[in-house]
Scaffold this motif. Structure first.
Motif, PDB file in Angstrom:
ATOM      1  N   UNK A 235       0.827  -1.206   0.000  1.00 53.77           N
ATOM      2  CA  UNK A 235       0.000   0.000   0.000  1.00 53.77           C
ATOM      3  C   UNK A 235       0.860   1.253   0.000  1.00 53.77           C
ATOM      4  N   UNK A 236       1.891   1.287   0.831  1.00 49.76           N
ATOM      5  CA  UNK A 236       2.751   2.469   0.867  1.00 49.76           C
ATOM      6  C   UNK A 236       3.563   2.617  -0.427  1.00 49.76           C
ATOM      7  N   UNK A 237       3.898   1.489  -1.049  1.00 54.44           N
ATOM      8  CA  UNK A 237       4.572   1.577  -2.348  1.00 54.44           C
ATOM      9  C   UNK A 237       3.628   2.130  -3.402  1.00 54.44           C
ATOM     10  N   UNK A 238       2.357   1.749  -3.312  1.00 54.70           N
ATOM     11  CA  UNK A 238       1.370   2.265  -4.273  1.00 54.70           C
ATOM     12  C   UNK A 238       1.153   3.759  -4.092  1.00 54.70           C
ATOM     13  N   UNK A 239       1.256   4.258  -2.862  1.00 57.31           N
ATOM     14  CA  UNK A 239       1.064   5.689  -2.630  1.00 57.31           C
ATOM     15  C   UNK A 239       2.078   6.522  -3.405  1.00 57.31           C
ATOM     16  N   UNK A 240       3.266   6.016  -3.571  1.00 55.84           N
ATOM     17  CA  UNK A 240       4.296   6.759  -4.307  1.00 55.84           C
ATOM     18  C   UNK A 240       4.122   6.624  -5.818  1.00 55.84           C
ATOM     19  N   UNK A 241       3.434   5.554  -6.284  1.00 54.58           N
ATOM     20  CA  UNK A 241       3.198   5.362  -7.726  1.00 54.58           C
ATOM     21  C   UNK A 241       1.808   4.763  -7.908  1.00 54.58           C
ATOM     22  N   UNK A 242       0.731   5.578  -7.756  1.00 54.12           N
ATOM     23  CA  UNK A 242      -0.637   5.033  -7.820  1.00 54.12           C
ATOM     24  C   UNK A 242      -1.046   4.524  -9.194  1.00 54.12           C
ATOM     25  N   UNK A 243      -0.429   4.985 -10.256  1.00 47.89           N
ATOM     26  CA  UNK A 243      -0.753   4.542 -11.616  1.00 47.89           C
ATOM     27  C   UNK A 243       0.430   3.726 -12.131  1.00 47.89           C
ATOM     28  N   UNK A 244       0.175   2.470 -12.445  1.00 48.07           N
ATOM     29  CA  UNK A 244       1.248   1.603 -12.919  1.00 48.07           C
ATOM     30  C   UNK A 244       1.556   1.883 -14.387  1.00 48.07           C
ATOM     31  N   UNK A 245       2.647   1.332 -14.827  1.00 51.85           N
ATOM     32  CA  UNK A 245       3.026   1.488 -16.233  1.00 51.85           C
ATOM     33  C   UNK A 245       2.007   0.821 -17.152  1.00 51.85           C
ATOM     34  N   UNK A 246       1.437  -0.303 -16.696  1.00 55.02           N
ATOM     35  CA  UNK A 246       0.455  -0.984 -17.537  1.00 55.02           C
ATOM     36  C   UNK A 246      -0.829  -0.160 -17.659  1.00 55.02           C
ATOM     37  N   UNK A 247      -1.251   0.483 -16.560  1.00 54.60           N
ATOM     38  CA  UNK A 247      -2.432   1.335 -16.640  1.00 54.60           C
ATOM     39  C   UNK A 247      -2.197   2.513 -17.572  1.00 54.60           C
ATOM     40  N   UNK A 248      -1.005   3.065 -17.519  1.00 61.57           N
ATOM     41  CA  UNK A 248      -0.677   4.176 -18.422  1.00 61.57           C
ATOM     42  C   UNK A 248      -0.716   3.714 -19.881  1.00 61.57           C
ATOM     43  N   UNK A 249      -0.195   2.520 -20.135  1.00 62.16           N
ATOM     44  CA  UNK A 249      -0.209   1.994 -21.493  1.00 62.16           C
ATOM     45  C   UNK A 249      -1.637   1.670 -21.935  1.00 62.16           C
ATOM     46  N   UNK A 250      -2.458   1.155 -21.016  1.00 60.80           N
ATOM     47  CA  UNK A 250      -3.856   0.877 -21.353  1.00 60.80           C
ATOM     48  C   UNK A 250      -4.602   2.159 -21.718  1.00 60.80           C
ATOM     49  N   UNK A 251      -4.348   3.232 -20.984  1.00 67.53           N
ATOM     50  CA  UNK A 251      -4.993   4.513 -21.295  1.00 67.53           C
ATOM     51  C   UNK A 251      -4.592   5.001 -22.684  1.00 67.53           C
ATOM     52  N   UNK A 252      -3.318   4.824 -23.044  1.00 67.06           N
ATOM     53  CA  UNK A 252      -2.871   5.242 -24.381  1.00 67.06           C
ATOM     54  C   UNK A 252      -3.517   4.390 -25.465  1.00 67.06           C
ATOM     55  N   UNK A 253      -3.580   3.062 -25.247  1.00 69.88           N
ATOM     56  CA  UNK A 253      -4.216   2.174 -26.221  1.00 69.88           C
ATOM     57  C   UNK A 253      -5.710   2.461 -26.342  1.00 69.88           C
ATOM     58  N   UNK A 254      -6.332   2.820 -25.224  1.00 70.60           N
ATOM     59  CA  UNK A 254      -7.774   3.099 -25.267  1.00 70.60           C
ATOM     60  C   UNK A 254      -8.076   4.273 -26.188  1.00 70.60           C
ATOM     61  N   UNK A 255      -7.233   5.285 -26.187  1.00 66.72           N
ATOM     62  CA  UNK A 255      -7.442   6.415 -27.100  1.00 66.72           C
ATOM     63  C   UNK A 255      -7.329   5.967 -28.556  1.00 66.72           C
ATOM     64  N   UNK A 256      -6.362   5.106 -28.849  1.00 68.51           N
ATOM     65  CA  UNK A 256      -6.236   4.596 -30.220  1.00 68.51           C
ATOM     66  C   UNK A 256      -7.434   3.738 -30.603  1.00 68.51           C
ATOM     67  N   UNK A 257      -7.927   2.941 -29.658  1.00 66.90           N
ATOM     68  CA  UNK A 257      -9.104   2.103 -29.930  1.00 66.90           C
ATOM     69  C   UNK A 257     -10.322   2.969 -30.215  1.00 66.90           C
TER      70      UNK A 257
END
Length: 378
Positions: A123-145
């Motif tokens: 949980x404390x590790x997530x607080x420093x990076x709440x958005x993972x690299x995969x979520x960021x990539x999914x958001x980019x792919x979603x725009x292309x879709x």
């Protein structure tokens, strides 16, 4: 009398008679044969030990009460947390982390980690990076879709969108595209949209007076009517029938190439002409426009016919007419291909007047035909 003569067990029992059972010192001394002075000394000597024992027991009881209160407070906090977080119990770990971050000022982090079964360090590790690299990539792919789906006028599904992504150099997999489109409800739209159903809505023209009471004790009390379609090479042929619920007999019918109000009126006119009812008859139908027309209502009022209508989209309210059409199509129409409407009209006439009313055995009537049932009951 010397006190040395008495054993410690004797002294303890004597003191217990005074301290626990409530007897006075002189009474106990007289009964046990000891001096009151000696008994007073025994009681005085035992009092500090008893006080210390009682204090120890009191401290233990207080400690137990405090422990139980803390346990009850912990259980209540877990209960309240489960009430608020029941929607995330089966979700992904990051969803649980977001819930914990929203309620970290209301509950202890250790408590939430224990209830939600996640790691405190995670949980404390997530607080420093709440958005993972995969979520960021999914958001980019979603725009292309979304761009690919919109460019196809919303007719592309996951496979064609995946083809567009591969064409522009993306290396994602098909299942990932399917998952993103399913999660965000992006789907191919083809053909006409399915109309929204209105099942169960009652009629505004006439109430449902029949209420699925299909068993009638006399003829010409309740009639049911409906319309069906018959396919021919020349086009549709429309059939309207009127059945008497007493013997399940077709008492009126009409066939026309158009779906007009005269179709329902002619079938009902034939029923009135053939049966000549002497009392009020309940006529039940669906909410078709033919049965809701002003001509149909005027005809019913002129011939003492009381109208009743099914709920919209509910075929069980007019099940007898639907059952007749099912038998007609299974036993006759689906076995033939009619080249003209005249051939279809002749064949349906033969089924109704020659076979169904006069010969066909009806399971509801005990295995006899409608006309035989009416003759027997008359």
């Amino acid at each position: 009398m010397s006190s040395q003569r008495f054993a410690p067990e004797f002294k303890e029992e004597a003191v217990r008679q005074v301290a626990e059972r409530g007897y006075s010192v002189p009474d106990v001394a007289a009964r046990l044969g000891v001096s009151a002075h000696s008994l007073y000394k025994w009681v005085k000597a035992a009092s500090p030990d008893r006080t210390e024992q009682q204090s120890k027991e009191l401290l233990e009881a207080r400690s137990e009460i405090l422990r139980l209160r803390a346990e009850m407070r912990r259980v209540e906090e877990e209960r309240d947390l489960l009430k608020k977080g029941r929607a995330v119990l089966c979700q992904a770990t990051r969803v649980k982390y977001r819930f914990m971050n929203e309620h970290r000022h209301d509950y202890a982090v250790t408590l939430m980690c224990r209830v939600l079964r996640v790691a405190r360090a995670g949980f404390y590790a997530w607080l420093h990076a709440p958005v993972s690299d995969r979520d960021t990539e999914d958001a980019r792919l979603l725009e292309l879709i979304r761009d690919s789906h919109a460019a196809s006028h919303e007719i592309y599904g996951a496979r064609r969108v995946f083809g567009d992504l591969r064409e522009v150099g993306e290396t994602c997999g098909l299942h990932r595209v399917e998952r993103l489109m399913r999660r965000h409800k992006i789907r191919a739209v083809r053909g006409y949209r399915k109309p929204r159903p209105f099942a169960g809505r009652p009629s505004l023209i006439a109430p449902n007076r029949l209420q699925q009471a299909f068993t009638v004790d006399a003829p010409n009390k309740v009639w049911v009517t409906d319309i069906t379609y018959i396919r021919t090479w020349q086009g549709w042929l429309y059939l309207a029938v009127v059945l008497d619920l007493y013997a399940r007999k077709v008492v009126g019918w009409s066939m026309k190439p158009t779906l007009s109000r005269e179709l329902a009126l002619d079938a009902l006119l034939m029923a009135v002409w053939r049966r000549k009812p002497d009392g009020r008859v309940l006529v039940h139908s669906d909410q078709g426009s033919q049965y809701g027309s002003d001509d149909f209502k005027r005809f019913c009022a002129a011939h003492s016919l009381e109208t009743s209508m099914s709920r919209r989209g509910n075929c069980w309210d007019n099940a007898v007419a639907e059952s007749f059409f099912s038998s007609l199509k299974k036993e006759r129409i689906q076995k033939r291909i009619y080249k003209t409407r005249a051939l279809a009209r002749a064949d349906v006439f033969d089924y109704i007047e020659t076979f169904y009313n006069r010969t066909r055995r009806h399971s509801h009537l005990g295995g006899i035909s409608p006309e035989a049932f009416e003759r027997a009951s008359a």
